[in-house]
Write an enzyme that holds these catalytic residues in place. Structure first.
Site, PDB file in Angstrom:
ATOM      1  N   LYS A   1     -36.172 -12.607  36.768  1.00  0.00           N
ATOM      2  CA  LYS A   1     -35.666 -13.333  35.602  1.00  0.00           C
ATOM      3  C   LYS A   1     -34.291 -12.812  35.187  1.00  0.00           C
ATOM      4  O   LYS A   1     -34.081 -11.613  35.043  1.00  0.00           O
ATOM      5  CB  LYS A   1     -36.654 -13.200  34.444  1.00  0.00           C
ATOM      6  CG  LYS A   1     -36.310 -14.025  33.207  1.00  0.00           C
ATOM      7  CD  LYS A   1     -37.381 -13.877  32.146  1.00  0.00           C
ATOM      8  CE  LYS A   1     -37.072 -14.693  30.907  1.00  0.00           C
ATOM      9  NZ  LYS A   1     -38.120 -14.489  29.862  1.00  0.00           N
TER      10      LYS A   1
ATOM     11  N   CYS B   1     -38.943 -19.250  32.003  1.00  0.00           N
ATOM     12  CA  CYS B   1     -38.866 -19.329  30.546  1.00  0.00           C
ATOM     13  C   CYS B   1     -37.456 -19.581  30.026  1.00  0.00           C
ATOM     14  O   CYS B   1     -36.907 -20.658  30.197  1.00  0.00           O
ATOM     15  CB  CYS B   1     -39.469 -18.058  29.932  1.00  0.00           C
ATOM     16  SG  CYS B   1     -39.956 -18.261  28.200  1.00  0.00           S
TER      17      CYS B   1
ATOM     18  N   GLU C   1     -45.790 -17.008  32.814  1.00  0.00           N
ATOM     19  CA  GLU C   1     -45.103 -15.740  32.619  1.00  0.00           C
ATOM     20  C   GLU C   1     -45.973 -14.815  31.769  1.00  0.00           C
ATOM     21  O   GLU C   1     -46.648 -15.265  30.826  1.00  0.00           O
ATOM     22  CB  GLU C   1     -43.770 -16.003  31.902  1.00  0.00           C
ATOM     23  CG  GLU C   1     -42.939 -14.763  31.653  1.00  0.00           C
ATOM     24  CD  GLU C   1     -41.714 -15.049  30.804  1.00  0.00           C
ATOM     25  OE1 GLU C   1     -40.756 -14.257  30.900  1.00  0.00           O
ATOM     26  OE2 GLU C   1     -41.706 -16.038  30.041  1.00  0.00           O
TER      27      GLU C   1
END
Length: 517
Positions: free
Chosen positions: A182, A215, A82
């Site tokens: 995300k 993440c 990321e």
């Protein structure tokens, strides 16, 4: 090895040669790259598109080198981290020149390398697509993307565009096969949260379906857990820019726990910026890991490993909760060395104070409180050569049987937390944790510690209220260890280990009670 296979006439049945590397049947070769990204010296400054492309091009040059290196080692898929291409700490306005236009619809098939003329502002996607095509490798990367929206859209931002933190996956022909936006942003004010969570899966000829998320997503039910459950996934790609937080949320520690809990393979690529606490990548299976954690030096790291394709629908450590509702003994002692395949017994007399044995004598141990990872844990010290301990908070009670190989002078403590975590994110945690303290004072229990010498046999269990429990086992130098036994029994989750490989840093049950977030 190859010569021996020829002699046994087994070579064509057991092995396949891929780019000079021998690959076993039922396995695939994966690569992840921990990237020390070249960052903008002033991410809040407004720049033009050409300047943004120039900076991103320097990172993409490194990606290209690593894709070539991975392909030469036979890798069939590579994952990049990321924020690796553009960096971080932008404002909504300053990141705009770094954003590509990404087509989110799955109905339109597009190969950016072969069809660069279809859409404007897709230079980064074109380079990534060409890397996949040239190296005949599946490729997953993270970048910033933009998407115009109409003001009739109730979610459309006031500037008329969405800005997303996006993962993209390309197949070995350079075709864009999946995009994921995300969902759980971590103080990323330059990006928007998509109106609904994406459940994105792409298919491969070597390992079947892969899912992906990013993440901070790994700590939440949506989309990570729901994605795995809905699609019965066994392989996950995971770009991340994770800041390590000991003792319970080191990158490699939690990535391994997630793979173990769900019985899946995870290909996790982290960014590498030690001054920001960012390192920790790996290729994880439920039984073995290939990891990189380095807070001492700089530069990227390519990890390439052959791992088995998980195809069988084995019961996960999470799901096994459904079959252990039977009543087993509630009052028998569990001793170090007992075969946990046959017997796990629990002492649940909450009124009985914790006791620790030392040289045949029993002594009461005090309860104390200390902050660990911004949460107020209730602790009891782990004293002496061996003992049995319990500590409770709210509805959660944690139990420990332990025996130390020698008394090294280090202080350990057994801690419990059952409550809402509210710092750097809000989510409900149930945790039982055996941790090494930073010093010999109780106030140091919960501090970040990276080295230990004590080798400990232990059995740790708790009456968790959530089925989602992640078993953590971390040893000196931020090395991973694997439990001898773990799982549900008698409505308790347990983890046991006879003698850690190195000095014990953390043995913990990290429960996420998603419904109480």
């Amino acid at each position: 090895m190859v010569a021996l296979c020829w002699k046994l006439s087994l070579c064509f049945f057991c092995y396949q040669v891929v780019s000079g590397r021998v690959k076993r049947e039922g396995h695939y070769i994966a690569a992840v790259y921990e990237h020390e990204s070249i960052l903008s010296p002033n991410p809040t400054a407004l720049v033009d598109r050409q300047s943004a492309l120039q900076l991103m091009g320097r990172n993409l040059d490194i990606y290209e080198q690593q894709a070539v290196a991975a392909a030469r080692q036979g890798a069939q898929i590579i994952v990049f981290p990321e924020d690796g291409i553009h960096g971080f700490n932008f404002t909504r306005s300053s990141i705009y020149p770094y954003l590509d236009f990404a087509l989110h619809s799955q109905s339109v098939k597009w190969n950016p390398c072969r069809e660069p003329y279809l859409f404007n502002d897709t230079e980064v996607l074109q380079r990534l697509s060409c890397m996949a095509l040239k190296n005949k490798i599946f490729l997953v990367a993270n970048l910033g993307t933009k998407q115009p929206c109409e003001h009739t859209d109730p979610y459309c931002p006031s500037d008329g565009r969405y800005q997303f933190n996006t993962n993209v996956a390309f197949d070995a022909d350079g075709m864009l096969v999946a995009t994921y936006r995300k969902y759980n942003l971590y103080f990323e004010y330059a990006f928007d949260t998509p109106p609904e969570p994406d459940y994105k899966v792409f298919d491969t000829p070597f390992a079947g379906k892969f899912g992906m998320f990013t993440c901070f997503d790994i700590l939440f039910f949506e989309p990570a857990v729901n994605l795995i459950r809905q699609y019965n996934l066994k392989q996950v790609v995971y770009p991340t820019a994770w800041m390590n937080q000991l003792p319970l949320l080191s990158a490699v520690e939690f990535q391994q726990a997630f793979a173990t809990a769900f019985n899946i393979n995870i290909l996790a690529a982290n960014i590498h910026h030690p001054t920001l606490g960012m390192t920790g990548s790996g290729i994880y299976t439920p039984a073995k890991s290939f990891i990189y954690h380095n807070m001492e030096s700089y530069g990227g790291k390519l990890i390439v490993a052959e791992i088995p394709v998980i195809t069988t629908d084995h019961e996960t450590n999470l799901e096994s909760n459904e079959r252990v509702r039977e009543n087993l003994h509630h009052s028998c002692k569990t001793f170090i060395g007992t075969s946990l395949d046959d017997q796990v017994c629990f002492r649940e007399e909450e009124e009985t104070p914790s006791r620790v044995s030392e040289k045949g004598n029993e002594q009461l141990v005090p309860v104390f409180y200390s902050e660990m990872m911004y949460d107020n844990f209730t602790f009891v010290p782990v004293w002496g050569e061996k003992g049995e301990l319990q500590v409770c908070a709210n509805t959660l009670c944690c139990y420990l049987n332990y025996q130390r190989a020698d008394l090294t002078g280090e202080l350990y403590a057994l801690g419990v937390f059952d409550g809402l975590h509210t710092v750097h994110g809000t989510y409900y945690v149930q945790a039982c944790a055996l941790v090494k303290c930073g010093g010999l004072n109780f106030s140091t229990c919960g501090e970040e510690v990276t080295h230990a010498t004590a080798l400990i046999d232990f059995q740790l269990w708790g009456n968790m209220s959530t089925r989602y429990v992640f078993p953590l086992l971390l040893t000196s130098g931020i090395a991973l260890d694997f439990a001898d036994h773990m799982g549900w029994k008698n409505n308790h989750y347990f983890i046991s280990k006879n003698r850690t490989s190195f000095g014990l840093l953390t043995a913990a049950l990290y429960g996420r009670w998603y419904e109480k977030d």
